[in-house]
Design a protein around this motif. Structure first.
Motif, PDB file in Angstrom:
ATOM      1  N   TYR A 178       0.847  -1.197   0.000  1.00 30.45           N
ATOM      2  CA  TYR A 178       0.000   0.000   0.000  1.00 30.45           C
ATOM      3  C   TYR A 178       0.880   1.245   0.000  1.00 30.45           C
ATOM      4  CZ  TYR A 178      -3.273   3.595   1.445  1.00 30.45           C
ATOM      5  OH  TYR A 178      -4.020   4.739   1.504  1.00 30.45           O
ATOM      6  N   ARG A 179       0.634   2.095  -0.951  1.00 26.66           N
ATOM      7  CA  ARG A 179       1.327   3.378  -1.022  1.00 26.66           C
ATOM      8  C   ARG A 179       0.264   4.463  -0.981  1.00 26.66           C
ATOM      9  NH1 ARG A 179       4.477   0.212   0.096  1.00 26.66           N
ATOM     10  NH2 ARG A 179       6.379  -0.413  -0.964  1.00 26.66           N
ATOM     11  N   PRO A 180       0.127   5.152   0.167  1.00 25.62           N
ATOM     12  CA  PRO A 180      -0.936   6.144   0.297  1.00 25.62           C
ATOM     13  C   PRO A 180      -0.799   7.265  -0.734  1.00 25.62           C
ATOM     14  CG  PRO A 180       0.462   6.103   2.269  1.00 25.62           C
ATOM     15  CD  PRO A 180       0.961   5.073   1.339  1.00 25.62           C
ATOM     16  N   PRO A 181      -1.827   7.454  -1.571  1.00 24.54           N
ATOM     17  CA  PRO A 181      -1.775   8.533  -2.556  1.00 24.54           C
ATOM     18  C   PRO A 181      -1.637   9.911  -1.921  1.00 24.54           C
ATOM     19  CG  PRO A 181      -3.542   7.009  -3.098  1.00 24.54           C
ATOM     20  CD  PRO A 181      -3.018   6.624  -1.757  1.00 24.54           C
ATOM     21  N   GLY A 182      -2.055  10.043  -0.667  1.00 28.47           N
ATOM     22  CA  GLY A 182      -1.938  11.318   0.036  1.00 28.47           C
ATOM     23  C   GLY A 182      -0.515  11.625   0.455  1.00 28.47           C
ATOM     24  N   GLY A 183       0.362  10.664   0.311  1.00 21.65           N
ATOM     25  CA  GLY A 183       1.763  10.863   0.654  1.00 21.65           C
ATOM     26  C   GLY A 183       1.989  11.007   2.148  1.00 21.65           C
ATOM     27  N   GLY A 229      -0.541  13.227   3.938  1.00 21.50           N
ATOM     28  CA  GLY A 229      -1.817  12.536   4.173  1.00 21.50           C
ATOM     29  C   GLY A 229      -1.741  11.601   5.353  1.00 21.50           C
ATOM     30  N   ARG A 252      -9.388   7.991   5.824  1.00 21.12           N
ATOM     31  CA  ARG A 252      -9.203   7.396   4.489  1.00 21.12           C
ATOM     32  C   ARG A 252      -9.052   8.477   3.429  1.00 21.12           C
ATOM     33  NH1 ARG A 252     -13.811   2.810   4.847  1.00 21.12           N
ATOM     34  NH2 ARG A 252     -12.550   1.200   5.832  1.00 21.12           N
ATOM     35  N   ASN A 274      -5.910   8.770   1.034  1.00 20.19           N
ATOM     36  CA  ASN A 274      -6.122   8.553  -0.400  1.00 20.19           C
ATOM     37  C   ASN A 274      -6.094   9.840  -1.211  1.00 20.19           C
ATOM     38  OD1 ASN A 274      -6.328   5.768  -0.148  1.00 20.19           O
ATOM     39  ND2 ASN A 274      -8.487   5.889   0.368  1.00 20.19           N
ATOM     40  N   ASP A 275      -5.708  10.939  -0.585  1.00 14.96           N
ATOM     41  CA  ASP A 275      -5.618  12.241  -1.251  1.00 14.96           C
ATOM     42  C   ASP A 275      -6.972  12.719  -1.788  1.00 14.96           C
ATOM     43  OD1 ASP A 275      -4.140  14.492  -1.859  1.00 14.96           O
ATOM     44  OD2 ASP A 275      -3.645  13.805  -3.881  1.00 14.96           O
ATOM     45  N   THR A 276      -8.035  12.348  -1.067  1.00 20.22           N
ATOM     46  CA  THR A 276      -9.387  12.832  -1.388  1.00 20.22           C
ATOM     47  C   THR A 276     -10.051  13.310  -0.102  1.00 20.22           C
ATOM     48  OG1 THR A 276     -10.275  10.592  -1.122  1.00 20.22           O
ATOM     49  CG2 THR A 276      -9.690  11.282  -3.368  1.00 20.22           C
TER      50      THR A 276
END
Length: 138
Positions: A15-20, A23, A100, A104-106
């Motif tokens: 898992y690589r969190p899109p939020g970095g 995030g 989340r 997840n950058d959302t």
């Protein structure tokens, strides 16, 4: 500690969190703020009951159903309508969705603001009670 283990295991399995990093830091900070606010309630319970096991048992009686009737394990859309109504207002669902979103950058500002507002409200309500009870015990 447990959240760190979960995060490390997630990273190990891919898992690589899109939020970095921001995030992840935001999600962890949000979880810590909410946990801090709940700690005042657990302190009150700890001052009322006699043993640490009793506090753990009471905390589980509160958190266990809230966790399982939330979006932690399954999307609310897959649940019956009567259950969705409760899941949508469950504070654990809102906390999980806010975390989340950050990961997840959302991010959803409504969820984040609700969690922060609920954390402030819980702290404002329970901290004076807990401190007063603690001062009477000493």
């Amino acid at each position: 500690m447990a959240s760190t283990v979960v995060l490390v295991v997630g990273l190990i399995i891919g898992y690589r969190p899109p939020g970095g990093v921001l995030g992840v830091i935001g999600a962890v900070a949000l979880l810590l703020a909410f946990c801090f606010s709940l700690s005042w309630l657990w302190l009150i319970l700890g001052l009322k009951v006699r043993t640490p096991n009793a506090v753990m048992g009471m905390a589980m009686m509160i958190l266990f159903p809230l966790t399982f009737v939330s979006s932690v394990f399954a999307p609310p859309e897959t649940m019956p309508g009567w259950l969705q109504a409760f899941v949508d207002i469950n504070p654990v669902t809102l906390l999980v969705e806010a975390a989340r979103g950050l990961l997840n950058d959302t991010p959803d500002s409504g969820d984040i603001l609700f969690v922060l507002g609920a954390s402030v409200a819980l702290t404002l309500v329970f901290s004076p009670i807990a401190l007063r009870m603690y001062n009477r015990k000493t």
